[in-house]
Structure formats: structure tokens, C-alpha cells
Design an enzyme around this catalytic site. Structure first.
Site, PDB file in Angstrom:
ATOM      1  N   GLU A  68       0.121  -2.900   8.578  1.00  0.00           N
ATOM      2  CA  GLU A  68       1.174  -1.888   8.459  1.00  0.00           C
ATOM      3  C   GLU A  68       1.013  -1.276   7.074  1.00  0.00           C
ATOM      4  OE1 GLU A  68       3.464  -1.050  10.776  1.00  0.00           O
ATOM      5  OE2 GLU A  68       2.945  -2.555  12.254  1.00  0.00           O
ATOM      6  N   CYS A 106       8.023   3.383   2.955  1.00  0.00           N
ATOM      7  CA  CYS A 106       6.690   3.747   3.474  1.00  0.00           C
ATOM      8  C   CYS A 106       6.747   4.982   4.351  1.00  0.00           C
ATOM      9  CB  CYS A 106       6.099   2.580   4.251  1.00  0.00           C
ATOM     10  SG  CYS A 106       7.146   2.036   5.605  1.00  0.00           S
TER      11      CYS A 106
HETATM   12  P1  NAD Z   1       0.708  -4.041  -2.144  1.00  0.00           P
HETATM   13  O1  NAD Z   1      -0.388  -3.700  -1.211  1.00  0.00           O
HETATM   14  O2  NAD Z   1       0.464  -3.943  -3.600  1.00  0.00           O
HETATM   15  O3  NAD Z   1       1.231  -5.531  -1.879  1.00  0.00           O
HETATM   16  C1  NAD Z   1       1.555  -5.985  -0.590  1.00  0.00           C
HETATM   17  C2  NAD Z   1       1.297  -7.485  -0.526  1.00  0.00           C
HETATM   18  O4  NAD Z   1      -0.095  -7.714  -0.742  1.00  0.00           O
HETATM   19  C3  NAD Z   1       2.051  -8.289  -1.592  1.00  0.00           C
HETATM   20  O5  NAD Z   1       2.578  -9.453  -1.005  1.00  0.00           O
HETATM   21  C4  NAD Z   1       0.982  -8.627  -2.591  1.00  0.00           C
HETATM   22  O6  NAD Z   1       1.188  -9.872  -3.211  1.00  0.00           O
HETATM   23  C5  NAD Z   1      -0.274  -8.692  -1.750  1.00  0.00           C
HETATM   24  N1  NAD Z   1      -1.484  -8.345  -2.529  1.00  0.00           N
HETATM   25  C6  NAD Z   1      -1.587  -7.488  -3.565  1.00  0.00           C
HETATM   26  N2  NAD Z   1      -2.867  -7.433  -4.005  1.00  0.00           N
HETATM   27  C7  NAD Z   1      -3.586  -8.270  -3.218  1.00  0.00           C
HETATM   28  C8  NAD Z   1      -4.962  -8.642  -3.151  1.00  0.00           C
HETATM   29  N3  NAD Z   1      -5.849  -8.137  -3.995  1.00  0.00           N
HETATM   30  N4  NAD Z   1      -5.351  -9.509  -2.206  1.00  0.00           N
HETATM   31  C9  NAD Z   1      -4.460 -10.010  -1.337  1.00  0.00           C
HETATM   32  N5  NAD Z   1      -3.142  -9.698  -1.356  1.00  0.00           N
HETATM   33  C10 NAD Z   1      -2.705  -8.845  -2.274  1.00  0.00           C
HETATM   34  O7  NAD Z   1       1.936  -3.107  -1.707  1.00  0.00           O
HETATM   35  P2  NAD Z   1       3.308  -2.853  -2.441  1.00  0.00           P
HETATM   36  O8  NAD Z   1       3.074  -2.048  -3.679  1.00  0.00           O
HETATM   37  O9  NAD Z   1       4.105  -4.097  -2.535  1.00  0.00           O
HETATM   38  O10 NAD Z   1       4.042  -1.929  -1.338  1.00  0.00           O
HETATM   39  C11 NAD Z   1       3.872  -0.561  -1.267  1.00  0.00           C
HETATM   40  C12 NAD Z   1       2.907  -0.136  -0.184  1.00  0.00           C
HETATM   41  O11 NAD Z   1       3.257  -0.733   1.049  1.00  0.00           O
HETATM   42  C13 NAD Z   1       2.951   1.355   0.068  1.00  0.00           C
HETATM   43  O12 NAD Z   1       1.639   1.822   0.248  1.00  0.00           O
HETATM   44  C14 NAD Z   1       3.738   1.483   1.351  1.00  0.00           C
HETATM   45  O13 NAD Z   1       3.471   2.644   2.097  1.00  0.00           O
HETATM   46  C15 NAD Z   1       3.311   0.264   2.070  1.00  0.00           C
HETATM   47  N6  NAD Z   1       4.324  -0.111   3.062  1.00  0.00           N
HETATM   48  C16 NAD Z   1       4.029   0.034   4.375  1.00  0.00           C
HETATM   49  C17 NAD Z   1       5.000  -0.256   5.322  1.00  0.00           C
HETATM   50  C18 NAD Z   1       4.736  -0.108   6.794  1.00  0.00           C
HETATM   51  O14 NAD Z   1       5.554  -0.586   7.564  1.00  0.00           O
HETATM   52  N7  NAD Z   1       3.659   0.520   7.210  1.00  0.00           N
HETATM   53  C19 NAD Z   1       6.248  -0.718   4.918  1.00  0.00           C
HETATM   54  C20 NAD Z   1       6.496  -0.850   3.556  1.00  0.00           C
HETATM   55  C21 NAD Z   1       5.526  -0.548   2.636  1.00  0.00           C
END
Ligand code: NAD
Length: 460
Positions: free
Chosen positions: A214, A248
Site C-alpha cells: 500500500e 496518502c
Molecule cells: P516509510 O516508507 O518511511 O515507512 C513505512 C514503514 O517502513 C515504517 O514502519 C518504517 O519503519 C519502515 N521502513 C523505513 N525504512 C525502511 C527500510 N529501509 N527497510 C525496511 N523498512 C523500512 O513511510 P512513512 O514516511 O512512514 O509514510 C509515508 C508514506 O506512506 C507516504 O508515501 C504515503 O503515501 C504512504 N502511505 C500509503 C498509504 C496507503 O494506504 N497506500 C497509507 C498511508 C501512507
């Protein structure tokens, strides 16, 4: 968690799953009721934590986090027995008089990874699907929202044994690779940025673990000339500035027919001031940016066009006011990256082809919004633009309808969930054909010689 103990800790979930304890309807129902009761019991603590992390009011927190989890549980509880029933399907002539059935099998031990922006709901809503599917689950909350993560971890520890559902906290870049090397999950359900989604997908691929992704993207919002501009302004303002734009599916940028731009912007400013006052920094309704890193990224975008409204910011308070940006540089990061904050670029167009070309610069958005009364325009836009989900004459509310699958396409994701779609995401179709023994025609067995004509008549 100490990563050295991960292999044995995670193995406990697999051992528990293999006992078959999670399979029955009665067990799943009991766990869903327990989760609902815990969310209700700790509602105030959750809301306080969401205020600390993102300055969400209790009303907003209920409507966009706790309430959504409770309503998802209620919906699943009302339907689970029906969804779990094996589905009898037709049997083709070749296989008659066999009987064909599709069972929905749990996946096993699933990993659910959540982002910071709706840190409780985006962790627990998938969990509802995982429980309904009969799985064990490991939850990895965002490290950026520590207050909410602490409360959610407490709720999970008090409600479920750690061999069934547990939380693993920490920096995703460290704990997720550590978990992948310690244990083979049966499914990864990841919500977060497209960049990290690709990393997760690669790591999962090495072990052939199926994924649901997602992700994010630039969700366009089109305003046609025939739109109800006043209603559009209200619905766009709420969709964009709720949670300070850290949603998002928030409209990322506006594409508005040039003839109605000025009139629309007047309504938009009026809506913003009605919702958040002319001093949003002290508004009860208005949140904050999650951290300095995101604040710096967003304020960097303020140079990429002409600010025609807002633009105020305060790093110490992580505050950026609702901001409208005109004369946007199409080549700037503001138009190339997902904004994920309260900055709204406004682009204009004169014919639909021009607007479509702009949308296609960032293909496959997560959400798509159109404001128009024309059925023809709606069907043209819907059929021409691949997007995950969207609204006509509305923004973001489709997320709350459990009858609609929610997910992205291509750059914005893979797979979907909510309601029955979650149940399907967290289960696998298992096909079984049962054949009676009283009928066993010789035609199916060797010698096959001379039966070609008959086969061609039967198999077609
Ligand atoms: P992010 O990708 O930075 O983090 C998401 C998760 O991934 C966190 O739990 C984090 O600890 C983990 N993570 C971060 N770096 C990682 C790595 N290198 N390896 C493995 N795991 C890792 O996202 P964010 O900044 O917390 O959230 C914002 C993003 O999420 C935006 O792009 C938004 O559009 C998206 N989002 C999508 C939805 C959806 O339903 N499609 C909903 C909410 C947010």
C-alpha cells in the site's frame, strides 16, 4: 526487541499457528471482540498519544483512527461466518459428477508494517483482516510516532499472547531486514512510501514471500468548469489539510479549468479559514508535521512556485499553514515527489487532453478525484487514468466504505484490503474437487488409442 532473540521469538508464532488454534470461527470472533474491547478501553490513551505525535484532536482521531478500526471490526464480525463458508462452485462436464469447492485457507504468520501518518489505524485495520483470516501476526509500527506505538504495543501485549500476535518496534531499516533473516513470513502487508516499498518487495522476493504493498504517489484532483465550486472547495480543503496533508490519498495537486480558477480559489480560501481560522497555528482543528526532517523537506518546496495563500511556518512547533501555490515549476521536486504535507499546487488547463498529459507525468496515482456533474467526463476520466481508487465530487471518504477495495496500482501499490477484500488478502483460495467412486468411465484410462474424436467432443 533484541534482534538476537528474533529467530526464537518469531518461531513461537509459527509453532502456535501450526497447533491449529487460530482456525475456528469461534476463536477468530473472540479475538476480534477482544481487540475491539481493548481499543474502546484505551480510546483516551490512544487519542492522547495521537495528539502528542501529530496534534490530532480526539474528534479527528476517532473519525480517522479508532472509529475506523471499530467499524471495520463490526463489519467483519457481521460477515465473517459467511465469508469462511467453503464456496461450492460449478464443475465442468469432463469432471462430472465431481463436486468442486473453494476453501479459504489462512496464510500463516504475517508481517504488517505501518507508516507514521495514521499510526494506529494503518496497523490495526490490516490486523483485523489478519485475525479474520485465521493468521498469527507480527506488527511493525512506525518509529516516528513513538507515543502511539507505545500505547498500541501495550494494547497488543495485554490482549493477545505473544505467540499469536506481537509488536516488534524499532527503526524499520534495521529490524525489518533482521526479521527477514531470522524467519520466513508467509505474507508481508506493507503500508508506506514507494521507495521503501521497493526495498521490502526485493527482500520478500528473495524468499518468495507474497506481498501486499500500500504505497503513495501524486493523487490529482481535477476541477471541471461545470463543477459545484463551493462544495468542491470544502471537500478539497478537508481532504488536503486533514492531518496537515499527511494523508496518502490527500489530493496532491489541483488541475483546474482556467475559466473557473479565480472563483474556485476564493471559495477554497474561505473554506480553509472556516475550518482552521485565519490563525491555524492555534487552531484546535489543525495538526502538525511529524518531525523536523519532513518539515525541512516541505518548507524546501515553498520556493517551487508562487505562494498565493499561507506559507507560514514555525520549525519549533512543526507548523506549516495551509498553503496554496500558483505558477508551479513543473520540473521542480514539488511536482515530481509526493507532497505529503499542507502545500497545494494549483495548475490550470484549457482542454482535457492537456490535463490528462499532466496527470500522466506521474502515472498510476493512488487516488484520483474529479469534480464535475458530467457523466460523460466522469466516464472518460475513469476509463483513461489507471488509479487505485477515487471519488467523483468528493475526496478521501471512499477509504471509509468497507464495501470498496482499497489499494494502489503499479507505482502506488499491489493488492487491496478493507472488509471482504482484507479477508481475501489474508487468506488463500484452496480448491478441492471430490469425485465419487460409483462412476468411473473407462474412457479416462489407457488405452487412449482411438479416443481422440471423443476427447475433442468432450474437451472443448
Ligand atoms: P516509510 O516508507 O518511511 O515507512 C513505512 C514503514 O517502513 C515504517 O514502519 C518504517 O519503519 C519502515 N521502513 C523505513 N525504512 C525502511 C527500510 N529501509 N527497510 C525496511 N523498512 C523500512 O513511510 P512513512 O514516511 O512512514 O509514510 C509515508 C508514506 O506512506 C507516504 O508515501 C504515503 O503515501 C504512504 N502511505 C500509503 C498509504 C496507503 O494506504 N497506500 C497509507 C498511508 C501512507
Amino acid at each position: 526487541m533484541n534482534t538476537a532473540s528474533l529467530p526464537s521469538e518469531l518461531q513461537k508464532l509459527s509453532d502456535y499457528y501450526k497447533t491449529g488454534a487460530t482456525l475456528s470461527y469461534a476463536f477468530r470472533r473472540k479475538q476480534l471482540l477482544a481487540l475491539k474491547a481493548a481499543v474502546q478501553q484505551y480510546e483516551k490513551e490512544i487519542h492522547d498519544a495521537l495528539y502528542t505525535d501529530l496534534k490530532k484532536s480526539p474528534e479527528e482521531a476517532y473519525a480517522s483512527e479508532t472509529g475506523l478500526v471499530i467499524s471495520e471490526i463490526n463489519y467483519v464480525l457481521a460477515n465473517l461466518r459467511k465469508w469462511m463458508k467453503p464456496e461450492i462452485v460449478a464443475t465442468d462436464m469432463v469432471n462430472l459428477p465431481s463436486r468442486s469447492t473453494i476453501y479459504r485457507d489462512p496464510l500463516g504468520v504475517v508481517l504488517i508494517i505501518a507508516p507514521f501518518n495514521y499510526p494506529m489505524q494503518l496497523l490495526l485495520k490490516p490486523l483485523v483482516g489478519a485475525i479474520a483470516g485465521g493468521n498469527c501476526a507480527v506488527l511493525k509500527p512506525s518509529e516516528l510516532t513513538s507515543a502511539t506505538t507505545t500505547v498500541v504495543n501495550k494494547i497488543i501485549r495485554e490482549t493477545f499472547p505473544p505467540s499469536y500476535i506481537r509488536v516488534v518496534e524499532g527503526d524499520g531499516a534495521e529490524v525489518i531486514p533482521a526479521m527477514f533473516s531470522a524467519f520466513r513470513f508467509d505474507h508481508i502487508f506493507y503500508t508506506g512510501s514507494t521507495t521503501v516499498g521497493k526495498i521490502i518487495y526485493k527482500q520478500a522476493a528473495e524468499q518468495l514471500i507474497p506481498v501486499t504493498l500500500e504505497l503513495g504517489g501524486k493523487s490529482p484532483c481535477i476541477i471541471e468548469e461545470d463543477a459545484d465550486l463551493q462544495v468542491a472547495a470544502r471537500r478539497i480543503a478537508i481532504g488536503k489539510f486533514t492531518n496537515t496533508g499527511q494523508t496518502c490519498i490527500a489530493p496532491d495537486y489541483l488541475l483546474i479549468k482556467s475559466s473557473v480558477k479565480e472563483r474556485f480559489l476564493g471559495y477554497l480560501v474561505a473554506a480553509i479559514e472556516k475550518f482552521y481560522s485565519s490563525d491555524p497555528a492555534s487552531s484546535y482543528e489543525y495538526g502538525k508535521i511529524v518531525n523536523e526532517r519532513q518539515f525541512d523537506r516541505l518548507t524546501g518546496y515553498l520556493q517551487h512556485g508562487k505562494i498565493i495563500y499561507g506559507g507560514r511556518h514555525d520549525r519549533a512547533a512543526l507548523f506549516i499553514s495551509p498553503t496554496i501555490i500558483d505558477e508551479v515549476d513543473q520540473e521542480s521536486e514539488l511536482m515530481k515527489q509526493e507532497i505529503f504535507g499542507p502545500l497545494l499546487p494549483v495548475l490550470t488547463y484549457d482542454d482535457s487532453m492537456e490535463a490528462m498529459q499532466i496527470v500522466q507525468l506521474n502515472p498510476q496515482p493512488l487516488a484520483f478525484y474529479l469534480f464535475s456533474h458530467s457523466k460523460q467526463k466522469a466516464s472518460e476520466w475513469i476509463s483513461r487514468i489507471p488509479f487505485g481508487s477515487g471519488c467523483i465530487n468528493n475526496t478521501i471518504w471512499h477509504f471509509t466504505n468497507p464495501h470498496l477495495p482499497f489499494g494502489g496500482v503499479g507505482n502506488s501499490g499491489l493488492g487491496s484490503y478493507h472488509g471482504k477484500y482484507s479477508f481475501h488478502t489474508f487468506t488463500r483460495a484452496k480448491s478441492v474437487m471430490k469425485t465419487p467412486t460409483w462412476f468411473d468411465p473407462a474412457i479416462k484410462y489407457p488405452p487412449l488409442k482411438g479416443k481422440l474424436k471423443l476427447f475433442k467432443w468432450v474437451i472443448r
